[in-house]
Design an enzyme around this catalytic site. Structure first.
Site, PDB file in Angstrom:
ATOM      1  N   HIS A  36       0.840  -1.199   0.000  1.00 18.68           N
ATOM      2  CA  HIS A  36       0.000   0.000   0.000  1.00 18.68           C
ATOM      3  C   HIS A  36       0.877   1.252   0.000  1.00 18.68           C
ATOM      4  CE1 HIS A  36      -3.663  -2.102   1.704  1.00 18.68           C
ATOM      5  NE2 HIS A  36      -2.736  -2.901   2.177  1.00 18.68           N
ATOM      6  N   GLU A 118       2.459  -1.021   4.359  1.00 18.41           N
ATOM      7  CA  GLU A 118       2.223   0.342   3.882  1.00 18.41           C
ATOM      8  C   GLU A 118       3.555   1.045   3.678  1.00 18.41           C
ATOM      9  OE1 GLU A 118      -0.785   1.962   3.510  1.00 18.41           O
ATOM     10  OE2 GLU A 118      -2.223   0.830   4.742  1.00 18.41           O
ATOM     11  N   HIS A 157      -2.454  -2.850  -3.494  1.00 20.01           N
ATOM     12  CA  HIS A 157      -3.838  -2.700  -3.046  1.00 20.01           C
ATOM     13  C   HIS A 157      -4.765  -2.505  -4.254  1.00 20.01           C
ATOM     14  CE1 HIS A 157      -6.646  -0.753   0.215  1.00 20.01           C
ATOM     15  NE2 HIS A 157      -7.067  -1.915  -0.194  1.00 20.01           N
ATOM     16  N   ASP A 167      -3.658   2.824  -4.700  1.00 15.75           N
ATOM     17  CA  ASP A 167      -2.303   2.720  -4.138  1.00 15.75           C
ATOM     18  C   ASP A 167      -1.698   1.325  -4.376  1.00 15.75           C
ATOM     19  OD1 ASP A 167      -4.379   1.921  -2.156  1.00 15.75           O
ATOM     20  OD2 ASP A 167      -2.669   1.505  -0.858  1.00 15.75           O
TER      21      ASP A 167
HETATM   22 ZN   LIG Z   1      -4.098   0.704   0.530  1.00 20.60          ZN
END
Ligand SMILES: [Zn+2]
Length: 191
Positions: A36, A118, A157, A167
């Site tokens: 992400h 992330e 994602h 993303d």
């Molecule tokens: Zn995401």
């Protein structure tokens, strides 16, 4: 970097416990890594705001975007900041809430069987070299710990929630990431 299978913790990572997790369904093995991009507020880096979002302490009055996302109950297993520093919020043994409504090869609810990573960034600004390096180390450690994970089982994602999520975006250099991951995995296997 090394994953402790029993605790589900990544050794060497900064640890901040998010309350936003629950149990993975019984008998489900972790076999997907979801990449992400996140920044709070959008396009700004370096603040304490990702920690605050994942611990449900984001101050809604601080920024219009915070007001929008503060009520969300979300988390990710890991965040890699712009310097490549790794923070873990949820144990790999638990289910983090990063993917939302999602499907991978006809299999729904990716949170059940994935690890969420992330990268602090946006869809359009290049991600930092330190982040690619840290991602490669993290993926190699995860693959060494979980036999069903592999460098091939790495998606964005946007791949599992198309039309809803964009993303990590076109700024994320997949060939570069895959090259670094492949060599990190080779190094880890030789150890
Ligand atoms: Zn995401």
């Amino acid at each position: 970097m090394q994953v402790d299978l029993e605790s589900g913790l990544l050794r060497g990572a900064r640890q901040i416990a998010s309350p936003n997790f629950d149990s993975r369904p019984a008998g489900v093995e972790t076999d997907l890594i979801v990449v992400h991009g996140i920044s709070l507020p959008p396009g700004e880096f370096g603040g304490p705001w990702i920690d605050r979002l994942f611990t449900n302490t984001l101050p809604p009055q601080q920024h219009p975007y915070f007001a929008e996302v503060a009520p969300l109950r979300v988390s990710s297993h890991l965040v890699l900041d712009r310097d490549g520093k790794v923070t873990q919020y949820v144990r790999f043994t638990d289910r983090a809430w990063h993917a939302g409504k999602s499907v991978y090869k006809q299999r729904e609810a990716c949170n059940d069987y994935s690890v969420g990573v992330e990268l602090e960034g946006t869809d359009t600004l290049p991600y930092a070299a330190a982040q690619y390096g840290a991602l490669a180390e993290v993926v190699a450690a995860l693959c060494a710990a979980h036999p069903r994970l592999s460098a091939r089982r790495l998606v964005g994602h946007s791949d599992i929630a198309p039309g809803r999520k964009t993303d990590p975006g076109p700024a994320f250099d997949w060939p570069r990431a895959r090259r670094l991951i492949a060599s990190a995995c080779r190094r880890t296997r030789r150890r």
